[in-house]
Design an enzyme around this catalytic site. Structure first.
Site, PDB file in Angstrom:
ATOM      1  N   GLY A  37     -13.915   0.323 -12.220  1.00 29.18           N
ATOM      2  CA  GLY A  37     -13.565   1.446 -13.095  1.00 29.18           C
ATOM      3  C   GLY A  37     -12.364   2.209 -12.560  1.00 29.18           C
ATOM      4  O   GLY A  37     -11.957   2.039 -11.412  1.00 29.18           O
ATOM      5  N   TYR A 143     -26.467 -12.956 -12.396  1.00 28.45           N
ATOM      6  CA  TYR A 143     -26.222 -11.777 -13.242  1.00 28.45           C
ATOM      7  C   TYR A 143     -27.311 -11.654 -14.311  1.00 28.45           C
ATOM      8  O   TYR A 143     -27.921 -10.587 -14.485  1.00 28.45           O
ATOM      9  CB  TYR A 143     -24.837 -11.918 -13.891  1.00 28.45           C
ATOM     10  CG  TYR A 143     -24.510 -10.858 -14.904  1.00 28.45           C
ATOM     11  CD1 TYR A 143     -24.059  -9.610 -14.507  1.00 28.45           C
ATOM     12  CD2 TYR A 143     -24.641 -11.111 -16.270  1.00 28.45           C
ATOM     13  CE1 TYR A 143     -23.760  -8.636 -15.453  1.00 28.45           C
ATOM     14  CE2 TYR A 143     -24.335 -10.147 -17.212  1.00 28.45           C
ATOM     15  CZ  TYR A 143     -23.900  -8.914 -16.801  1.00 28.45           C
ATOM     16  OH  TYR A 143     -23.602  -7.954 -17.732  1.00 28.45           O
TER      17      TYR A 143
HETATM   18  P1  NAD Z   1     -16.865  -2.354 -16.084  1.00 30.10           P
HETATM   19  O1  NAD Z   1     -16.687  -3.197 -14.865  1.00 30.10           O
HETATM   20  O2  NAD Z   1     -15.653  -1.878 -16.795  1.00 30.10           O
HETATM   21  O3  NAD Z   1     -17.783  -1.102 -15.783  1.00 30.10           O
HETATM   22  C1  NAD Z   1     -18.731  -1.054 -14.763  1.00 30.10           C
HETATM   23  C2  NAD Z   1     -18.554   0.272 -14.028  1.00 30.10           C
HETATM   24  O4  NAD Z   1     -19.545   0.353 -12.988  1.00 30.10           O
HETATM   25  C3  NAD Z   1     -17.192   0.385 -13.339  1.00 30.10           C
HETATM   26  O5  NAD Z   1     -16.653   1.668 -13.555  1.00 30.10           O
HETATM   27  C4  NAD Z   1     -17.499   0.151 -11.873  1.00 30.10           C
HETATM   28  O6  NAD Z   1     -16.556   0.783 -11.012  1.00 30.10           O
HETATM   29  C5  NAD Z   1     -18.910   0.711 -11.766  1.00 30.10           C
HETATM   30  N1  NAD Z   1     -19.709   0.146 -10.687  1.00 30.10           N
HETATM   31  C6  NAD Z   1     -19.865  -1.170 -10.374  1.00 30.10           C
HETATM   32  N2  NAD Z   1     -20.692  -1.305  -9.320  1.00 30.10           N
HETATM   33  C7  NAD Z   1     -21.078  -0.047  -8.980  1.00 30.10           C
HETATM   34  C8  NAD Z   1     -21.921   0.475  -7.959  1.00 30.10           C
HETATM   35  N3  NAD Z   1     -22.548  -0.326  -7.081  1.00 30.10           N
HETATM   36  N4  NAD Z   1     -22.082   1.816  -7.898  1.00 30.10           N
HETATM   37  C9  NAD Z   1     -21.452   2.644  -8.766  1.00 30.10           C
HETATM   38  N5  NAD Z   1     -20.651   2.206  -9.739  1.00 30.10           N
HETATM   39  C10 NAD Z   1     -20.467   0.875  -9.847  1.00 30.10           C
HETATM   40  O7  NAD Z   1     -17.786  -3.228 -17.064  1.00 30.10           O
HETATM   41  P2  NAD Z   1     -18.306  -2.920 -18.535  1.00 30.10           P
HETATM   42  O8  NAD Z   1     -17.933  -4.092 -19.347  1.00 30.10           O
HETATM   43  O9  NAD Z   1     -17.915  -1.554 -18.959  1.00 30.10           O
HETATM   44  O10 NAD Z   1     -19.890  -2.993 -18.302  1.00 30.10           O
HETATM   45  C11 NAD Z   1     -20.745  -1.859 -18.422  1.00 30.10           C
HETATM   46  C12 NAD Z   1     -22.189  -2.348 -18.447  1.00 30.10           C
HETATM   47  O11 NAD Z   1     -22.394  -3.196 -19.581  1.00 30.10           O
HETATM   48  C13 NAD Z   1     -22.605  -3.178 -17.229  1.00 30.10           C
HETATM   49  O12 NAD Z   1     -23.931  -2.859 -16.888  1.00 30.10           O
HETATM   50  C14 NAD Z   1     -22.507  -4.603 -17.724  1.00 30.10           C
HETATM   51  O13 NAD Z   1     -23.331  -5.473 -16.988  1.00 30.10           O
HETATM   52  C15 NAD Z   1     -22.961  -4.428 -19.159  1.00 30.10           C
HETATM   53  N6  NAD Z   1     -22.537  -5.509 -20.046  1.00 30.10           N
HETATM   54  C16 NAD Z   1     -21.218  -5.669 -20.377  1.00 30.10           C
HETATM   55  C17 NAD Z   1     -20.863  -6.684 -21.265  1.00 30.10           C
HETATM   56  C18 NAD Z   1     -19.449  -6.891 -21.712  1.00 30.10           C
HETATM   57  O14 NAD Z   1     -19.239  -7.767 -22.567  1.00 30.10           O
HETATM   58  N7  NAD Z   1     -18.478  -6.135 -21.229  1.00 30.10           N
HETATM   59  C19 NAD Z   1     -21.833  -7.551 -21.781  1.00 30.10           C
HETATM   60  C20 NAD Z   1     -23.159  -7.368 -21.401  1.00 30.10           C
HETATM   61  C21 NAD Z   1     -23.506  -6.329 -20.555  1.00 30.10           C
HETATM   62  C1  UD2 Z   2     -20.114 -12.119 -21.073  1.00 33.39           C
HETATM   63  C2  UD2 Z   2     -20.055 -10.878 -20.184  1.00 33.39           C
HETATM   64  C3  UD2 Z   2     -21.166 -10.840 -19.227  1.00 33.39           C
HETATM   65  C4  UD2 Z   2     -22.491 -11.181 -19.854  1.00 33.39           C
HETATM   66  C5  UD2 Z   2     -22.422 -12.315 -20.899  1.00 33.39           C
HETATM   67  C6  UD2 Z   2     -23.607 -12.331 -21.833  1.00 33.39           C
HETATM   68  C7  UD2 Z   2     -17.734 -10.253 -19.763  1.00 33.39           C
HETATM   69  C8  UD2 Z   2     -16.634 -10.284 -18.774  1.00 33.39           C
HETATM   70  N1  UD2 Z   2     -18.842 -10.873 -19.391  1.00 33.39           N
HETATM   71  O1  UD2 Z   2     -19.981 -13.316 -20.329  1.00 33.39           O
HETATM   72  O2  UD2 Z   2     -21.174  -9.541 -18.643  1.00 33.39           O
HETATM   73  O3  UD2 Z   2     -23.075 -10.038 -20.354  1.00 33.39           O
HETATM   74  O4  UD2 Z   2     -21.331 -12.155 -21.745  1.00 33.39           O
HETATM   75  O5  UD2 Z   2     -23.850 -13.648 -22.184  1.00 33.39           O
HETATM   76  O6  UD2 Z   2     -17.623  -9.695 -20.815  1.00 33.39           O
HETATM   77  N2  UD2 Z   2     -12.873 -18.157 -21.258  1.00 33.39           N
HETATM   78  C9  UD2 Z   2     -11.775 -18.999 -21.347  1.00 33.39           C
HETATM   79  N3  UD2 Z   2     -10.626 -18.630 -20.714  1.00 33.39           N
HETATM   80  C10 UD2 Z   2     -10.514 -17.469 -19.997  1.00 33.39           C
HETATM   81  C11 UD2 Z   2     -11.642 -16.607 -19.914  1.00 33.39           C
HETATM   82  C12 UD2 Z   2     -12.817 -17.000 -20.558  1.00 33.39           C
HETATM   83  O7  UD2 Z   2     -11.844 -20.049 -21.981  1.00 33.39           O
HETATM   84  O8  UD2 Z   2      -9.423 -17.187 -19.463  1.00 33.39           O
HETATM   85  C13 UD2 Z   2     -14.116 -18.551 -21.945  1.00 33.39           C
HETATM   86  C14 UD2 Z   2     -15.299 -18.632 -21.008  1.00 33.39           C
HETATM   87  O9  UD2 Z   2     -15.355 -19.872 -20.333  1.00 33.39           O
HETATM   88  C15 UD2 Z   2     -16.445 -18.439 -21.997  1.00 33.39           C
HETATM   89  C16 UD2 Z   2     -15.866 -17.484 -23.043  1.00 33.39           C
HETATM   90  O10 UD2 Z   2     -14.454 -17.548 -22.887  1.00 33.39           O
HETATM   91  O11 UD2 Z   2     -16.800 -19.638 -22.598  1.00 33.39           O
HETATM   92  C17 UD2 Z   2     -16.326 -16.058 -22.861  1.00 33.39           C
HETATM   93  O12 UD2 Z   2     -16.138 -15.715 -21.491  1.00 33.39           O
HETATM   94  P1  UD2 Z   2     -16.329 -14.213 -20.932  1.00 33.39           P
HETATM   95  O13 UD2 Z   2     -16.121 -14.275 -19.460  1.00 33.39           O
HETATM   96  O14 UD2 Z   2     -15.519 -13.270 -21.719  1.00 33.39           O
HETATM   97  O15 UD2 Z   2     -17.823 -13.871 -21.296  1.00 33.39           O
HETATM   98  P2  UD2 Z   2     -19.229 -14.540 -20.982  1.00 33.39           P
HETATM   99  O16 UD2 Z   2     -19.767 -14.929 -22.313  1.00 33.39           O
HETATM  100  O17 UD2 Z   2     -19.160 -15.553 -19.948  1.00 33.39           O
END
Ligand code: NAD
Ligand code: UD2
Length: 307
Positions: A37, A143
């Site tokens: 973050g 994860y």
């Molecule tokens: P992000 O990496 O932008 O946000 C995560 C935040 O948590 C960051 O600000 C990071 O600095 C902070 N953080 C990480 N480890 C920490 C720790 N040990 N202590 C305190 N702070 C910590 O990711 P995001 O995409 O905003 O994800 C937010 C939440 O949503 C997460 O729990 C993630 O697993 C979940 N999530 C995201 C996605 C997605 O597609 N982005 C999908 C499924 C679940």
């Molecule tokens: C996403 C979330 C993860 C988890 C999961 C739920 C992110 C970063 N991760 O994982 O947190 O919640 O969803 O199932 O959002 N890809 C390419 N080229 C690239 C990058 C990705 O082909 O340069 C492909 C990758 O191999 C995958 C797809 O794009 O098939 C999506 O990848 P991702 O990392 O955005 O998300 P995912 O589904 O692995």
């Protein structure tokens, strides 16, 4: 007006949530270790405590006196959980237990509600598409296993300790502030960041793997709605659209909307990559009375405009 703690509030999703809470007139504080973050993701004046969510004392101090906690802090990368198994486990599962534990004692009037981020990764290689919340959970990654652990401990928080919790299984979230420079970031931010600069993108495998992409501003509406009406029984909801998009198609739409040529190559498939991930949003829509509204194309336009 209420007072909320947002863990991970400096991150991609957290910063949109903080924005929404402030706009509704609430007081917000953030606990974040700034590992992914950034302070600049938040407006000036939002108090940020720099600390680890797995540090019980730091979480207790940050949660004192709040009316509710949104718990988003986690290492949000499947790849990173493969490389740093134990380290990500501390943040992703121990950190969540620290949050639930502190929520028991955070205010004199009783436990505070916790709304937390789970993930579609809990379904792993379950092929029953679209995935309902009752589908079998078969995580493939550390994860996903830890996110499932969060849901199990949420049941303990609710049933044993009286802490109301709501968990959301986010599918693939995208939008402004998702870091385009990090290799651990989501595919949309990586592709968008490269395509606008005319750089090549690499598609892992054949590109026919399918995801359910959710726009971040749609998602945070559910988080605040859940906090407004805490429920017993530790419910868990998918946050998804039910609409499939392949990685190939995503690349084509991004190039089309940005008006840039698509320079793509195909690399090896990513180890542990899920082939198809599509959620069924029925339970979400029934519980909260709203569906995701922003189309992939509109969300991509807003994402590109931010870059
Ligand atoms: P992000 O990496 O932008 O946000 C995560 C935040 O948590 C960051 O600000 C990071 O600095 C902070 N953080 C990480 N480890 C920490 C720790 N040990 N202590 C305190 N702070 C910590 O990711 P995001 O995409 O905003 O994800 C937010 C939440 O949503 C997460 O729990 C993630 O697993 C979940 N999530 C995201 C996605 C997605 O597609 N982005 C999908 C499924 C679940
Ligand atoms: C996403 C979330 C993860 C988890 C999961 C739920 C992110 C970063 N991760 O994982 O947190 O919640 O969803 O199932 O959002 N890809 C390419 N080229 C690239 C990058 C990705 O082909 O340069 C492909 C990758 O191999 C995958 C797809 O794009 O098939 C999506 O990848 P991702 O990392 O955005 O998300 P995912 O589904 O692995």
């Amino acid at each position: 007006m209420a007072r909320y703690l947002v863990t991970g509030g400096c991150g991609f999703i957290g910063s949109h949530l903080v924005e929404r809470l402030l706009a509704a007139g609430h007081e917000v504080r953030v606990l974040d270790d700034l590992s992914t973050g950034k302070r600049e993701n938040l407006p000036d004046g939002v108090p940020v405590t720099l600390g680890d969510v797995a540090d019980a004392a730091a979480v207790e101090a940050a949660m004192r006196g709040v009316d509710g906690c949104f718990h988003l802090a986690a290492v949000a990368s499947v790849d990173r959980s493969r490389e740093a198994w134990l380290e990500t486990h501390h943040a992703n599962l121990s950190g969540t237990i620290a949050v639930f534990d502190a929520a028991r004692r955070a205010r004199s009037g009783g436990p505070v509600p916790v709304v937390y981020a789970s993930s579609a990764a809990v379904y792993g290689d379950n092929p029953d598409m679209p995935l309902t919340e009752d589908a079998a959970t078969r995580p493939l990654s550390a994860y996903g296993a830890d996110k499932l652990g969060c849901e199990l401990h949420a049941r303990v928080a609710d049933g044993v300790h009286g802490v109301p919790t709501t968990g959301f299984r986010f599918f693939n979230v995208f939008g402004p502030r998702q870091d385009p420079k990090s290799p651990y970031s989501g595919v949309i931010s990586i592709f968008a960041g490269r395509i606008v600069k005319g750089q090549p993108i690499t598609i892992n495998g054949d590109g026919e793997q399918v995801r359910d992409f959710v726009y971040v501003k749609d998602l945070v509406r559910y988080l605040t709605a859940a906090m407004d009406k805490p429920q017993a029984g530790a419910p868990v909801y998918n946050v998804c659209t039910g609409i499939p998009t392949s990685v190939n198609r995503l690349a084509e739409v991004l190039a089309d909307i940005s008006g840039r040529p698509l320079d793509r190559s195909y690399g090896p498939g990513r180890p542990g990559d899920i082939r198809v991930s599509i959620g069924d949003p029925s339970r979400l829509v029934a519980a909260f009375g709203m569906a995701c509204e922003v189309s992939l194309e509109d969300g991509l336009r807003e994402t590109l405009a931010w870059l």
